[in-house]
Scaffold this motif. Structure first.
Motif, short mmCIF file in Angstrom:
data_model
loop_
_atom_site.label_atom_id
_atom_site.label_comp_id
_atom_site.label_asym_id
_atom_site.label_seq_id
_atom_site.Cartn_x
_atom_site.Cartn_y
_atom_site.Cartn_z
N ILE A 184 0.86 -1.19 0.00
CA ILE A 184 0.00 0.00 0.00
C ILE A 184 0.89 1.23 0.00
CG2 ILE A 184 -1.86 1.20 1.22
CD1 ILE A 184 -2.54 -1.44 2.57
N SER A 185 0.48 2.27 -0.73
CA SER A 185 1.30 3.48 -0.82
C SER A 185 1.39 4.17 0.53
CB SER A 185 0.68 4.45 -1.83
OG SER A 185 -0.54 4.98 -1.33
N PRO A 186 2.52 4.87 0.81
CA PRO A 186 2.66 5.58 2.09
C PRO A 186 1.56 6.61 2.32
CG PRO A 186 4.78 5.41 0.98
CD PRO A 186 3.74 4.92 0.01
N GLY A 187 1.09 7.25 1.24
CA GLY A 187 0.03 8.24 1.39
C GLY A 187 -1.26 7.62 1.90
N LEU A 188 -1.61 6.46 1.36
CA LEU A 188 -2.82 5.78 1.79
C LEU A 188 -2.67 5.26 3.22
CD1 LEU A 188 -5.63 4.78 1.13
CD2 LEU A 188 -4.61 2.73 0.08
N LEU A 189 -1.48 4.73 3.55
CA LEU A 189 -1.22 4.29 4.92
C LEU A 189 -1.30 5.45 5.90
CD1 LEU A 189 1.75 1.79 4.43
CD2 LEU A 189 -0.52 1.23 5.30
N PHE A 190 -0.77 6.60 5.49
CA PHE A 190 -0.84 7.79 6.35
C PHE A 190 -2.29 8.15 6.63
CE2 PHE A 190 -1.28 12.33 6.99
CZ PHE A 190 -0.32 12.60 7.95
N PHE A 191 -3.11 8.19 5.60
CA PHE A 191 -4.52 8.54 5.77
C PHE A 191 -5.22 7.51 6.66
CE2 PHE A 191 -8.95 8.04 4.37
CZ PHE A 191 -9.43 9.31 4.67
N LEU A 192 -4.94 6.22 6.44
CA LEU A 192 -5.58 5.15 7.20
C LEU A 192 -5.24 5.26 8.69
CD1 LEU A 192 -7.17 2.46 7.30
CD2 LEU A 192 -5.01 1.29 6.80
#
Length: 318
Positions: free
Chosen positions: A24-32
């Motif tokens: 999973i992209s870091p951006g999506l992980l950050f949001f999650l």
């Protein structure tokens, strides 16, 4: 030091690379993880506010639940804000001093969490098996003493393991960085990365840590054995249902929390279990604190009524 290179040090810089190879992209992980952290804080803060403000929730069970919510907020705050910062950084580094500090606070909150959950099992036992004397036995003073004792035991336990980590050496790369395949300074990854002899650390985990885990587990099992026997003797199905419903939420979180902890810390150490350890660590550092306020409140009419009164919805006595 036998097994260590000449560059080995006590004061290495650790690179927390737990999610560096995530699909999973870091951006999506950050949001999650940002959503998880915010919902955890809001949910637990709401529960603390409700229990503190509403006189109908001033009972031993809710006093312990308020303490558990405060612990859960601390547990999430020790790990998730740093994870969020590292997800948007190209250099997810943490100094040895900060790493040990995170280790200390994480384990202080985490062990206290398991102890308070076992105290809540004792509370349910008294409430169901000795209801006429519930408020005299589980007084506010006793609850405060049990919470304080949980903190003392947890801090002493954590200081022992911090003391055993202090003498260890870590081999770094050319720049002195030690790579940890994890997202915070957890016990197993630190031991795996050390080039020192860690037999004392492993022994302490299985003996002292195992004893600390066995005591609360035994209390929970014995409490629910007596609760089950009492429920089976209740004459009405409605009474049995009410008794079971008051324990269902607690049993759910007991299985969830203790299951993941035993999976991570009390299985034989293996280099091949790092990904499974990461998944389990996410469960008890992020998901359990997130789930607690909802599991304990969504099926609880008292908490839902208190929330309605706080928001001015419905009748005051609903």
């Amino acid at each position: 030091i036998m097994g260590c290179s000449p560059n080995a040090s006590h004061s290495s810089v650790f690179l927390l690379l737990g999610f560096s190879r995530a699909r999973i992209s870091p951006g999506l992980l950050f949001f999650l993880f940002l959503v998880i952290y915010l919902v955890t804080i809001i949910g637990n803060m709401t529960l603390v506010l409700l229990i503190s403000r509403d006189s109908r929730l001033h009972s031993p069970m809710y006093y312990l639940l308020r303490g558990l919510s405060i612990i859960d907020m601390g547990l999430s705050t020790v790990t998730l804000p740093q994870l969020l910062a590292h997800l948007v950084s190209n250099y997810p580094a943490i100094s040895a001093a900060r790493c040990l500090a995170q280790f200390f606070f994480f384990y202080s909150f985490g062990v206290t969490d398991t102890l308070v959950i076992s105290v809540m099992a004792l509370d349910r036992y008294v409430a169901i098996c000795n209801p006429l004397h519930y408020h005299s036995v589980m007084s506010r003073q006793l609850c405060a003493c049990l919470l304080a004792l949980s903190w003392v035991v947890s801090i002493v336990h954590t200081m022992l393991h911090v003391g055993l980590l202090l003498p260890l050496y870590w081999d770094g790369d050319a720049e002195g960085n030690v790579k940890l395949p994890h997202f915070f300074c957890d016990h197993r990854p630190l031991l795996r990365a050390s080039c020192s002899d860690i037999h004392s650390n492993e022994l302490a985990i299985f003996l002292e840590g195992g004893f600390l885990m066995l005591g609360p587990c035994a209390l929970i099992v014995l409490s629910y054995a007596r609760i089950g026997a009492t429920i089976l003797r209740l004459p009405s199905a409605a009474g049995r249902y009410r008794a079971v419903s008051t324990c269902g939420s607690h049993l759910t979180m007991v299985g969830f929390l203790y299951g993941t902890i035993i999976w991570v810390y009390f299985q034989p150490p293996s280099q091949n279990s790092q990904e499974q350890d990461m998944v389990a660590a996410v469960m008890y550092t992020a998901i359990t604190p997130l789930a607690n306020p909802f599991v304990y409140s969504l099926r609880n009419k008292d908490v839902k009524s208190a929330l309605h009164r706080l928001l001015g919805l419905g009748r005051a006595d609903s």
